[in-house]
Enzyme design. Sequence first.
Site: not given
Ligand SMILES: O=c1[nH]cc([C@@H]2O[C@H](COP(=O)(O)O)[C@@H](O)[C@H]2O)c(=O)[nH]1
Length: 387
Positions: A190, A171-173, A55
């Site tokens: 985390k 998260s949409s992940d 990514e």
């Molecule tokens: O330790 C990390 N966790 C998450 C991310 C990034 O943050 C995104 C998730 O963001 P959000 O919570 O806004 O969906 C993950 O997909 C990843 O790209 C990162 O860089 N480092």
Amino acid sequence: MASSANFRLEILTRHLTSAAFASKAGSDGQNLEWIKISPEVSEALKTGSPIVALESTIISHGMPYPQNFETAKELEVIVRKNGAVPATIAILDGVPCIGLTTEELGILARLGSKARKTASRDIAVVMAGRENGATTVSATMYLASVVGIPIFVTGGIGGVHRHGENTLDISSDLTELGNTPVAVISAGVKSILDIPRTLEYLETQRVTVAAYQTDEFPAFFTQTSGCKAPARVESPEHCARVIDANIRLERKSGILIAVPIPREHSASGHLIESAIQQALQEAREKKISGNAETPFLLARVNELTGGASLASNIALVKNNASVGAKIAVSLAQLQKHSGKSSQVVTLGFGSLFKIPHCCTRGSPDCLSARVADHPKRYFALLPMISA
Ligand SMILES: O=c1[nH]cc([C@@H]2O[C@H](COP(=O)(O)O)[C@@H](O)[C@H]2O)c(=O)[nH]1
């Protein structure tokens, strides 16, 4: 069954060779209008060689310059050393790119947070605006699956944020993992997030979750989280068998393989944990939320730990890259030995179609194609080929 698959392909060919559609095809069938696949990745896709997607938000938003650039390059070296082809994914000037040059990695690293943090929902906007987008886990998974890359390495995934039960900040992940059949290799989640709720939500999304050589789900900076993992995998071969089974089952959801940070780098875990608590408090006071929250917390924790969290972060991503590449190699071997590796069929107009083994068993849903137009056209065609 094979003849019915051929029949569906014939129909597909007929539709795709229509003049309007063919006129949009790239001249070499690789640099298509909406997606650019590097020659190396393109060749690996054709031959069924192991590929690891990487990514780019981790480069732009996850780490400061120049460590981000160094890490991005080193990750690619580690993937190669372990026998796979790296495919870092990002959107440059509105074009989704699968596989970046060193120069392109450098552009992204220097842009930092000036590149748009691009989740799945943002891809269309970034393309339309011809912007530079750093893809998060959700967007990287989506683009990897469009071209047929089944394995993707990152550091940590997003999850349910603390107090997510009130804010719905999830998260949409996690939903992408529920909808996209790609295996994500990460160091878990985390503790800036709500780990138990993240695991619950992954279960709701039907995501296969397995911890690597441990019973416990890891918490990124630390090997433990207090949460038991739903399954345990012992080796790259074991992971590959799970991914292969998911492919055979034609499941539409993804797999999360959680690899604990190496022990020698987890020593500062408790120091980092207290910094996380302080950063969370500050984020609440400053009312930082939404997609700005993760980058803020990461940068603040790094400051508070005097750089220790960044060193741990880099170490764990490198470890994931090595494990992920070994899994990719095992999966490619497994599929070659069982005669199930993808066939590649070049159609008359020059587009390349990658037909996974399950399609020859009559499962057109699994058809993964790089087409000369946009995904809408491709998805519109699926019902026709299943007819
Ligand atoms: O330790 C990390 N966790 C998450 C991310 C990034 O943050 C995104 C998730 O963001 P959000 O919570 O806004 O969906 C993950 O997909 C990843 O790209 C990162 O860089 N480092």
